[in-house]
Write an enzyme that holds these catalytic residues in place. Structure first.
Site, PDB file in Angstrom:
ATOM      1  N   CYS A  10       0.471  -1.095  -0.411  1.00  0.00           N
ATOM      2  CA  CYS A  10      -0.150   0.194   0.081  1.00  0.00           C
ATOM      3  C   CYS A  10       0.901   1.269   0.382  1.00  0.00           C
ATOM      4  O   CYS A  10       1.768   1.488   0.007  1.00  0.00           O
ATOM      5  CB  CYS A  10      -1.056   0.273   1.473  1.00  0.00           C
ATOM      6  SG  CYS A  10       0.161   0.027   2.899  1.00  0.00           S
ATOM      7  N   ASN A  13       2.128   1.289   4.631  1.00  0.00           N
ATOM      8  CA  ASN A  13       2.540   0.403   5.162  1.00  0.00           C
ATOM      9  C   ASN A  13       2.211   0.014   6.657  1.00  0.00           C
ATOM     10  O   ASN A  13       2.743  -0.746   6.930  1.00  0.00           O
ATOM     11  CB  ASN A  13       4.127  -0.792   5.106  1.00  0.00           C
ATOM     12  CG  ASN A  13       4.376  -1.656   5.135  1.00  0.00           C
ATOM     13  OD1 ASN A  13       5.610  -2.320   5.684  1.00  0.00           O
ATOM     14  ND2 ASN A  13       3.322  -2.673   5.147  1.00  0.00           N
ATOM     15  N   CYS A  15      -1.625   0.975   7.174  1.00  0.00           N
ATOM     16  CA  CYS A  15      -2.815   0.790   7.634  1.00  0.00           C
ATOM     17  C   CYS A  15      -3.453  -0.348   6.544  1.00  0.00           C
ATOM     18  O   CYS A  15      -3.464  -1.672   7.556  1.00  0.00           O
ATOM     19  CB  CYS A  15      -3.665   1.500   6.503  1.00  0.00           C
ATOM     20  SG  CYS A  15      -3.722   2.819   7.732  1.00  0.00           S
ATOM     21  N   ARG A  16      -3.543  -0.794   5.367  1.00  0.00           N
ATOM     22  CA  ARG A  16      -4.173  -1.321   4.167  1.00  0.00           C
ATOM     23  C   ARG A  16      -3.496  -2.873   4.706  1.00  0.00           C
ATOM     24  O   ARG A  16      -3.427  -4.488   4.763  1.00  0.00           O
ATOM     25  CB  ARG A  16      -3.996  -1.235   3.130  1.00  0.00           C
ATOM     26  CG  ARG A  16      -5.546   0.128   3.594  1.00  0.00           C
ATOM     27  CD  ARG A  16      -6.117   0.643   1.691  1.00  0.00           C
ATOM     28  NE  ARG A  16      -4.281   1.977   1.608  1.00  0.00           N
ATOM     29  CZ  ARG A  16      -4.414   2.155   0.766  1.00  0.00           C
ATOM     30  NH1 ARG A  16      -5.217   2.068  -0.114  1.00  0.00           N
ATOM     31  NH2 ARG A  16      -3.375   2.796   0.781  1.00  0.00           N
ATOM     32  N   SER A  17      -1.912  -2.684   4.018  1.00  0.00           N
ATOM     33  CA  SER A  17      -0.968  -3.753   3.896  1.00  0.00           C
ATOM     34  C   SER A  17      -0.184  -4.593   4.749  1.00  0.00           C
ATOM     35  O   SER A  17      -0.513  -5.814   5.108  1.00  0.00           O
ATOM     36  CB  SER A  17       0.420  -3.314   2.228  1.00  0.00           C
ATOM     37  OG  SER A  17       1.559  -2.280   3.249  1.00  0.00           O
ATOM     38  N   ASP A 129      -7.726   3.694   0.963  1.00  0.00           N
ATOM     39  CA  ASP A 129      -7.056   3.993   2.264  1.00  0.00           C
ATOM     40  C   ASP A 129      -8.098   4.673   3.015  1.00  0.00           C
ATOM     41  O   ASP A 129      -8.796   5.385   3.025  1.00  0.00           O
ATOM     42  CB  ASP A 129      -6.708   6.015   1.591  1.00  0.00           C
ATOM     43  CG  ASP A 129      -5.068   5.247   1.974  1.00  0.00           C
ATOM     44  OD1 ASP A 129      -5.486   6.067   3.545  1.00  0.00           O
ATOM     45  OD2 ASP A 129      -4.190   7.303   1.989  1.00  0.00           O
TER      46      ASP A 129
HETATM   47  P1  4NP Z   1      -1.643   2.590   4.089  1.00  0.00           P
HETATM   48  O1  4NP Z   1      -1.585   4.047   4.510  1.00  0.00           O
HETATM   49  O2  4NP Z   1      -1.370   2.903   2.604  1.00  0.00           O
HETATM   50  O3  4NP Z   1      -2.721   2.018   3.858  1.00  0.00           O
HETATM   51  O4  4NP Z   1      -0.832   2.328   4.969  1.00  0.00           O
HETATM   52  C1  4NP Z   1      -2.512   5.183   4.625  1.00  0.00           C
HETATM   53  C2  4NP Z   1      -0.838   6.112   5.422  1.00  0.00           C
HETATM   54  C3  4NP Z   1       0.013   6.924   5.768  1.00  0.00           C
HETATM   55  C4  4NP Z   1      -0.430   8.265   5.217  1.00  0.00           C
HETATM   56  C5  4NP Z   1      -1.198   7.731   4.015  1.00  0.00           C
HETATM   57  C6  4NP Z   1      -1.946   6.745   3.598  1.00  0.00           C
HETATM   58  N1  4NP Z   1       0.075   9.231   4.962  1.00  0.00           N
HETATM   59  O5  4NP Z   1       0.091   9.686   3.800  1.00  0.00           O
HETATM   60  O6  4NP Z   1       0.719   9.597   5.710  1.00  0.00           O
END
Ligand code: 4NP
Length: 158
Positions: A10, A13, A15-17, A129
């Site tokens: 993602c 790294n 939240c989702r992955s 996201d």
């Molecule tokens: P992820 O979510 O891609 O599912 O881990 C996010 C976590 C942090 C950010 C964006 C998406 N960020 O912009 O910091």
């Protein structure tokens, strides 16, 4: 025995992955197949490197009996050679993966959107996201990831 390697990707790294990594590992462990798989996750961005998963991802996983214990790391182009299956959460991640693969001359990995394996995905193949949303978003993301990981495991363990 050759292990099947699976990488979930993602943006951050956190939240989702990591959730997908934990869910997939849980399904593999339920079947006592840990020796058959190498499972990891990574982010296309580097802002959260070294951090544990977002507390909301940890909470939704825990509520389904899954403990997340990964630390965020950034995707390396070499991952596109090292892993056989690389699953992107959204199209932006997939585009970043294709660029990374180009940098190493193509890479060996099979690149897919994770929700290509979600039987309920319809035409929407992205895991959205959830970072800037509420807890509801995390429960929905969990459900998508769970359905997709169950089907992914069936397809790649045949
Ligand atoms: P992820 O979510 O891609 O599912 O881990 C996010 C976590 C942090 C950010 C964006 C998406 N960020 O912009 O910091």
């Amino acid at each position: 025995m050759q292990r099947t390697s699976v990488l979930f990707v993602c943006l951050g790294n956190i939240c989702r992955s990591p959730l997908a990594e934990g869910v997939f590992r849980h399904l593999v462990e339920e079947r006592a197949w840990s020796e058959r798989f190498e499972i990891d996750s990574a982010g296309t961005g580097g802002w959260h490197v070294g951090e544990p998963p977002d507390p909301r991802s940890q909470a939704v996983a825990r509520s389904h009996g899954i403990v997340l214990d990964s630390r965020a790391r950034r995707l390396e182009p070499e991952d596109l050679d090292r892993f056989e299956w690389v699953l992107a959460m959204d199209r932006e991640n997939l585009a970043a993966l294709r660029r990374a693969a180009e940098r190493i001359g193509g890479g060996q990995a099979r690149l897919h959107l994770l929700r290509e394996f979600d039987p309920e995905a319809g035409s929407d193949l992205e895991v959205p996201d959830p970072y800037y949303g509420g807890n509801d978003g995390f429960e929905q993301v969990y459900a998508m990831i769970r359905r997709a990981c169950e089907e992914l495991l069936v397809e790649i363990s045949e």
